[in-house]
Design an enzyme around this catalytic site. Structure first.
Site, short mmCIF file in Angstrom:
data_model
loop_
_atom_site.label_atom_id
_atom_site.label_comp_id
_atom_site.label_asym_id
_atom_site.label_seq_id
_atom_site.Cartn_x
_atom_site.Cartn_y
_atom_site.Cartn_z
N ASN A 1 -9.01 -0.55 7.12
CA ASN A 1 -7.82 0.26 7.39
C ASN A 1 -7.41 0.07 8.84
OD1 ASN A 1 -5.83 2.19 7.58
ND2 ASN A 1 -7.19 3.94 7.39
N CYS B 1 -7.11 13.93 7.63
CA CYS B 1 -6.87 12.53 7.95
C CYS B 1 -8.19 11.87 8.31
CB CYS B 1 -5.89 12.43 9.12
SG CYS B 1 -5.70 10.75 9.77
N ARG C 1 -13.44 5.33 -1.51
CA ARG C 1 -13.40 5.47 -0.06
C ARG C 1 -14.47 6.45 0.39
NH1 ARG C 1 -8.37 8.04 3.52
NH2 ARG C 1 -9.71 9.43 4.73
N ASP D 1 -1.36 15.68 6.98
CA ASP D 1 -2.17 14.98 5.98
C ASP D 1 -3.47 15.75 5.74
OD1 ASP D 1 -3.18 13.06 4.25
OD2 ASP D 1 -3.90 11.76 5.87
N GLU E 1 -14.10 4.15 5.67
CA GLU E 1 -13.10 4.66 6.62
C GLU E 1 -13.68 4.79 8.02
OE1 GLU E 1 -10.28 4.71 7.58
OE2 GLU E 1 -9.18 6.42 6.77
N ASP F 1 -3.06 5.77 -2.49
CA ASP F 1 -4.01 6.74 -1.96
C ASP F 1 -4.02 7.97 -2.87
OD1 ASP F 1 -5.41 8.60 -0.48
OD2 ASP F 1 -4.19 8.42 1.33
N GLU G 1 -11.57 9.44 -2.37
CA GLU G 1 -12.46 9.62 -1.22
C GLU G 1 -13.49 10.71 -1.46
OE1 GLU G 1 -9.79 12.08 1.90
OE2 GLU G 1 -8.86 10.31 1.01
N TYR H 1 0.84 -1.19 0.00
CA TYR H 1 0.00 0.00 0.00
C TYR H 1 0.88 1.24 0.00
CZ TYR H 1 -3.50 3.41 1.50
OH TYR H 1 -4.33 4.50 1.58
N HIS I 1 -7.45 4.58 -4.67
CA HIS I 1 -8.74 4.89 -4.06
C HIS I 1 -8.95 6.40 -3.98
CE1 HIS I 1 -7.07 5.83 -0.04
NE2 HIS I 1 -6.38 4.70 -0.10
N ASP J 1 -6.24 10.44 -2.53
CA ASP J 1 -6.97 11.49 -1.81
C ASP J 1 -8.32 11.76 -2.49
OD1 ASP J 1 -5.10 11.71 0.18
OD2 ASP J 1 -4.10 13.45 -0.65
#
Length: 301
Positions: A213, A126, A161, A62, A191, A89, A118, A48, A116, A91
């Site tokens: 996660n 985060c 996500r 983040d 998440e 990731d 989100e 990952y 992914h 974002d």
């Protein structure tokens, strides 16, 4: 030597086969390119690539400050170092629909096996912090639809996500997961689930694979792989774990150096030079160099 022996298409196919296998896919976070071959050697199914780790390595929080260029570069560096599938990731896709489309193609070119996206607002936070905001359903669905439309390699895994659990609750998370699946998502990343029962509820809501996660100091307990298998989770990530382990060790040994003036006592805890050379395939580079340059320069006529 130099690169993975498998093409991006082969690794994407392996990722899809793993997700469909009924066997939990374990993806530790590769926080440096050098950690990727170690993850492979130790028998994990994939690696990952965490946005939180990328931000931390740059000394940033983040909160969406990293750029697409930085993320694609790190994705390329890590994917090059392993035959395993890599999941990155992405974002929020660095914007809305058109930005998402470009993000997908840039990461596809970087050689990752999946990404992914989100449903947080920009700038994001985060996923395990309070105070998150999520976009409306129309925008969330549009991001995934744009990603699917932009994909050129049908093997690339597009995962959705959703962070809505921490904002509106579990029922809203299940509803959004269904909508994201309908928009074309190949898998769902719910998440900040609070319990195994919540993972089971998402499992029941969708037909595509789901991700857990397992990040330390977060909203979810650190469930075992067996517990996650038992509730139907298909993929587990440990996104920041290796960075935390490494930085903890670095801090401890720096304190030792400051106090004693030497790191002699830390040597037994260090990775050896021989082990480093194994991971970066030093011998193969040497052998290749000899094949290319091992010849005698002819004398003058």
């Amino acid at each position: 030597m130099l690169s993975t022996t498998r093409t991006p298409a082969e690794k994407r196919q392996a990722f899809r086969e793993g997700l469909a296998s009924g066997t939990l896919q374990r993806f530790p976070g590769a926080f440096t390119p050098l950690s990727a071959p170690l993850i492979q050697e130790l028998g994990f199914e994939g690696a990952y690539i965490s946005g939180a780790v990328m931000a931390a390595e740059l000394g940033l929080p983040d909160i969406g400050l990293t750029t697409l260029t930085e993320v694609a570069q790190r994705g390329r560096e890590i994917s090059r170092m392993t035959d395993l599938p890599t999941l990155i990731d992405a974002d929020t896709g660095f914007g809305e629909a058109m930005n998402v489309a470009r993000t997908v193609q840039e990461l596809e070119d970087a050689g990752v096996s999946g990404l992914h996206l989100e449903d947080q607002v920009n700038p994001k936070r985060c996923g395990h912090l309070d105070g998150k905001e999520v976009v409306g359903l129309d925008t969330a669905v549009q991001r995934i639809a744009a990603a699917v439309a932009a994909r050129r390699d049908p093997g690339l895994v597009i995962m959705a996500r959703t962070d809505i659990r921490g904002v509106e609750g579990l029922a809203a998370a299940a509803d959004r997961a269904k909508a994201l699946e309908a928009a074309g998502a190949d898998a769902i990343f719910p998440e900040a689930m609070a319990s195994l029962e919540e993972f089971a509820a998402i499992r029941a809501a969708v037909d595509v694979p789901i991700l857990a996660n397992m990040t330390e100091f977060g909203k979810s307990a650190l469930f075992t792989h067996q517990q996650l298998r038992d509730v139907g989770v298909d993929l587990v990530i440990h996104p920041v774990s290796l960075l935390r382990i490494a930085m903890g060790a670095i801090e401890r040994e720096l304190l030792e150096l400051r106090e004693t003036g030497t790191l002699d006592g830390a040597v037994p805890r260090m990775q050896t030079r021989a082990r480093l050379y194994e991971l970066n395939d030093y011998a193969a580079y040497g052998a290749f160099d000899e094949r290319v340059f091992d010849f005698e320069v002819p004398g003058a006529p």
